[in-house]
Design a protein around this motif. Structure first.
Motif, mmCIF file in Angstrom:
data_model
loop_
_atom_site.group_PDB
_atom_site.id
_atom_site.type_symbol
_atom_site.label_atom_id
_atom_site.label_comp_id
_atom_site.label_asym_id
_atom_site.label_seq_id
_atom_site.Cartn_x
_atom_site.Cartn_y
_atom_site.Cartn_z
ATOM 1 N N ARG A 50 1.024 -1.173 0.117
ATOM 2 C CA ARG A 50 -0.066 0.002 0.073
ATOM 3 C C ARG A 50 0.762 1.345 -0.310
ATOM 4 O O ARG A 50 0.523 2.270 -0.670
ATOM 5 N N PHE A 51 1.847 1.480 0.799
ATOM 6 C CA PHE A 51 2.523 2.504 0.997
ATOM 7 C C PHE A 51 3.989 2.516 0.628
ATOM 8 O O PHE A 51 4.773 3.699 0.474
ATOM 9 N N GLY A 52 4.723 1.319 0.020
ATOM 10 C CA GLY A 52 6.058 1.399 -0.311
ATOM 11 C C GLY A 52 6.917 1.263 0.861
ATOM 12 O O GLY A 52 6.552 1.186 1.850
ATOM 13 N N THR A 53 8.275 0.971 0.329
ATOM 14 C CA THR A 53 9.268 1.101 1.398
ATOM 15 C C THR A 53 10.358 2.131 0.878
ATOM 16 O O THR A 53 10.545 2.360 -0.099
ATOM 17 N N PRO A 54 11.305 2.683 1.844
ATOM 18 C CA PRO A 54 11.279 2.387 3.227
ATOM 19 C C PRO A 54 9.940 2.871 3.880
ATOM 20 O O PRO A 54 9.285 3.848 3.349
ATOM 21 N N LEU A 55 9.342 2.402 4.974
ATOM 22 C CA LEU A 55 8.227 2.880 5.517
ATOM 23 C C LEU A 55 8.360 2.815 7.083
ATOM 24 O O LEU A 55 8.783 1.832 7.697
ATOM 25 N N TYR A 56 8.188 4.035 7.894
ATOM 26 C CA TYR A 56 7.696 4.143 9.165
ATOM 27 C C TYR A 56 6.624 3.706 9.694
ATOM 28 O O TYR A 56 5.626 4.157 9.350
ATOM 29 N N VAL A 57 6.783 2.614 10.651
ATOM 30 C CA VAL A 57 5.391 2.117 11.011
ATOM 31 C C VAL A 57 5.133 2.390 12.593
ATOM 32 O O VAL A 57 6.268 1.959 13.340
ATOM 33 N N LEU A 58 4.009 3.127 12.942
ATOM 34 C CA LEU A 58 4.054 3.460 14.344
ATOM 35 C C LEU A 58 2.831 2.670 14.999
ATOM 36 O O LEU A 58 1.697 3.027 14.439
ATOM 37 N N ASP A 59 2.893 1.923 15.967
ATOM 38 C CA ASP A 59 1.811 1.360 16.741
ATOM 39 C C ASP A 59 1.358 2.299 17.610
ATOM 40 O O ASP A 59 1.528 2.575 18.741
#
Length: 466
Positions: A50-59
Motif C-alpha cells: 500500500r505505502f511502499g518502502t522504506p516505511l515508518y510504522v508506528l503502533d
C-alpha cells in the motif's frame, strides 16, 4: 562514522533467527500462520504493497500504553511523598499532530524546542499552558510566539535569553513562567554525544552561575521563576545518575529557596529502551520510584519541602512503538577473517531514514518480515543505499542465510529520532509514517517523492516556466 568504527562484539548466534525478541518489538508484533510479520494485526507485506518502502510504522496503542504507564508511575511515586508530578512528552523524539493528540489524551504535557515543533504541538491541539519550550538559542521570533500563545514554561538557557524574554513579555503585558536550566556536572552512563549535563557543552548554566541568573529573574516583573531544570543525558537504564544529579540540584534548590519560592524541580528525561536483546532497561515504575525517593531523601536531609517534580521522557514513550520496513535489494558475502564471512544485506533506505548508527554507533536488530526460514543463521550487516561506507542500518545481526533480494526486512525500536533526524541525503525522499491500530493502517505523515524534491529546486522551476 566509518564501518570500521563499529567495534561491538557480534550478538550470540540465536536458536531461531526468525524469533521476535519481546522487549524490542511492539507488544502487538507477531507472526501469522504464514510466518509473516504483523503489527497491530496489519501484515507487513500489505503495508509495503500500500505505502511502499522504506516505511515508518508506528503502533498507536503501543505509544498510548507507554504514555499512560509513565504518567501513572510518576503520579504514584510522587503521591507516596505528598507531592505531584508533571510528565512532558519530549517532542524531539518524534512529533506529529497525531502523536501530540495521543500523548495529551493520555495526560502528558509536551515539550518543544523550535518554532516548528511549537506549531506542530499547537496544530495537534495541545494546551499551550501545558507546553515547555527548550533551546539554547531561541530566537526573538520564537520567544514572541511562545509568549503570544501562552506557553506554560520557558526553560531559559542564558543570561541573554533572560533579558530577551523579559522584554518580550513586558511588551505583551504578560508574566512568563520560566525554569532555569542548570548543568549538574553529572554524566549519565551513555554516549558522549548524548550526555548533556556536563560543564563543557552548550546547554544551561553552570552550578555556580545559576544563582546570579535566578537573582536577575527575580528582579524582573515580567518573569516568574518556577524553579530549576536539569537533563543528564539520554538512553539511561538506571537510577544512579539521576540520584547523584538530584543531590546536587536539591542542594542548589535549598540555597535558592532563601530568596523566594521554587515550586517546581524538573529532572529531565533520557529513559532508555531496548534496541537489541542485550539491552536491559529498568521498568519505568522502578525509575520513577527510585528517582523520586532520591529527591525526597535529599530534601529531608536539608529540612525543606519536596517540590512538585517534572520529567520529560520521549524515547521511552515512542521508541518501541516504531518499526521501519525495508526491501532487500542485493546481498554480498564478504570475508572478514580466517574462515569467517559476513553477509552484507543492502536495503532501499539507510542513513537518511535512520542516522543514529552513523551518528552514535547505535545498535539495532532486524528480522525477515515477509516470511520465516529454516536456513541456518548467518552473520549479516544491513546497509543502506547511500554513497557512504558508514551507511549502516544494523551493524551486526543474525538472519536466515537465505535472505535474498525482494525479502521484506523489519528493524524494530525505530519510533524515536529516526523520523526526527531524517534527511534527503543523496536526494532520497523521506518515507511516510503510517499508524497502525486494530487491524487498520493510515498515513499520519505523508512521504516525499522525487518530484517533491525537484519542486524545491529554483533552477528547475525557472527552466520549466521559461
Amino acid at each position: 562514522m566509518s564501518a570500521s568504527a563499529h567495534t561491538v562484539a557480534p550478538p550470540p548466534v540465536p536458536d531461531d533467527a526468525n524469533a521476535l525478541e519481546q522487549k524490542v518489538w511492539p507488544a502487538s508484533a507477531a507472526r501469522d500462520e504464514h510466518g509473516e510479520l504483523t503489527i497491530a494485526g496489519v501484515r507487513a507485506a500489505d503495508l509495503r504493497d500500500r505505502f511502499g518502502t522504506p516505511l515508518y510504522v508506528l503502533d498507536e496503542d503501543e505509544v498510548r500504553t507507554h504514555a499512560l504507564r509513565t504518567v501513572a508511575a510518576f503520579d504514584a511515586a510522587t503521591a507516596a511523598y505528598g507531592t505531584t508530578a508533571r510528565v512532558y512528552y519530549a517532542g524531539k523524539a518524534f512529533l506529529s499532530t497525531e502523536v501530540v493528540r495521543w500523548v495529551t489524551e493520555c495526560g502528558m504535557n509536551v515539550d518543544v524546542c523550535t518554532l516548528g515543533e511549537l506549531e506542530v504541538a499547537l496544530a495537534g491541539r495541545a494546551d499551550p499552558a501545558r507546553l515547555g519550550f527548550h533551546g539554547n538559542n531561541k530566537s526573538t521570533i520564537e520567544l514572541e510566539r511562545a509568549v503570544e500563545v501562552g506557553v506554560g514554561t520557558v526553560i531559559v538557557d542564558s543570561a541573554i535569553e533572560i533579558e530577551r524574554l523579559a522584554a518580550i513579555a513586558d511588551r505583551h503585558g504578560a508574566v512568563q513562567r520560566v525554569l532555569v536550566r542548570v548543568n549538574s556536572g553529572v554524566h549519565a552512563e551513555t554516549h558522549d554525544f548524548l550526555a548533556t549535563a556536563h560543564e563543557d557543552q552548550k546547554f544551561g548554566f553552570a552550578m555556580d552561575a545559576a544563582p546570579a541568573a535566578v537573582a536577575r529573574i527575580r528582579e524582573l516583573s515580567s518573569l516568574e521563576l518556577l524553579g530549576l531544570h536539569c537533563h543528564i543525558g539520554s538512553q539511561i537504564f538506571g537510577v544512579a545518575g539521576f540520584a547523584e544529579s538530584a543531590a546536587r540540584l536539591v542542594d542548589l534548590h535549598a540555597q535558592l529557596l532563601e530568596g523566594g519560592p521554587l515550586p517546581l524541580l524538573n529532572l529531565g528525561g533520557g529513559f532508555g529502551i531496548a534496541y537489541t536483546a542485550a539491552d536491559d532497561p529498568s521498568p519505568v515504575e522502578d525509575l520513577a520510584s527510585g528517582i523520586v525517593a532520591a529527591v525526597a531523601q535529599e530534601c529531608e536531609v536539608r529540612g525543606i519541602p519536596l517540590p512538585e517534580l517534572a520529567f520529560e521522557p520521549g524515547r521511552s514513550i515512542v521508541g518501541r512503538a516504531g518499526v521501519t520496513l525495508y526491501e532487500v535489494g542485493t546481498t554480498k558475502p564478504v570475508t572478514i577473517g580466517p574462515d569467517a564471512q559476513r553477509l552484507y544485506v543492502s536495503v532501499d533506505g539507510g542513513m537518511s531514514d535512520n542516522a543514529r548508527p552513523a551518528l552514535y554507533g547505535a545498535q539495532y536488530s532486524a528480522r525477515l518480515a515477509s516470511r520465516v526460514s529454516d536456513a541456518a543463521p548467518a552473520l549479516v550487516r544491513v546497509v543502506g543505499v547511500h554513497c557512504e561506507s558508514g551507511d549502516i542500518v544494523v551493524d551486526q545481526e543474525y538472519l536466515p542465510a537465505d535472505v535474498a533480494p525482494g525479502d521484506l526486512l523489519a528493524v524494530p525500536a525505530t519510533g524515536a529520532y529516526c523520523f526526527s533526524l531524517s534527511s534527503n541525503y543523496n536526494y532520497l525522499p523521506r518515507p511516510a509514517v503510517v499508524a497502525v491500530r486494530e487491524g487498520r493502517a493510515r498515513v499520519i505523515v505523508r512521504g516525499e517523492t522525487v518530484a517533491d524534491l525537484l519542486r524545491r529546486d529554483v533552477g528547475i522551476a525557472e527552466e520549466r516556466n521559461a
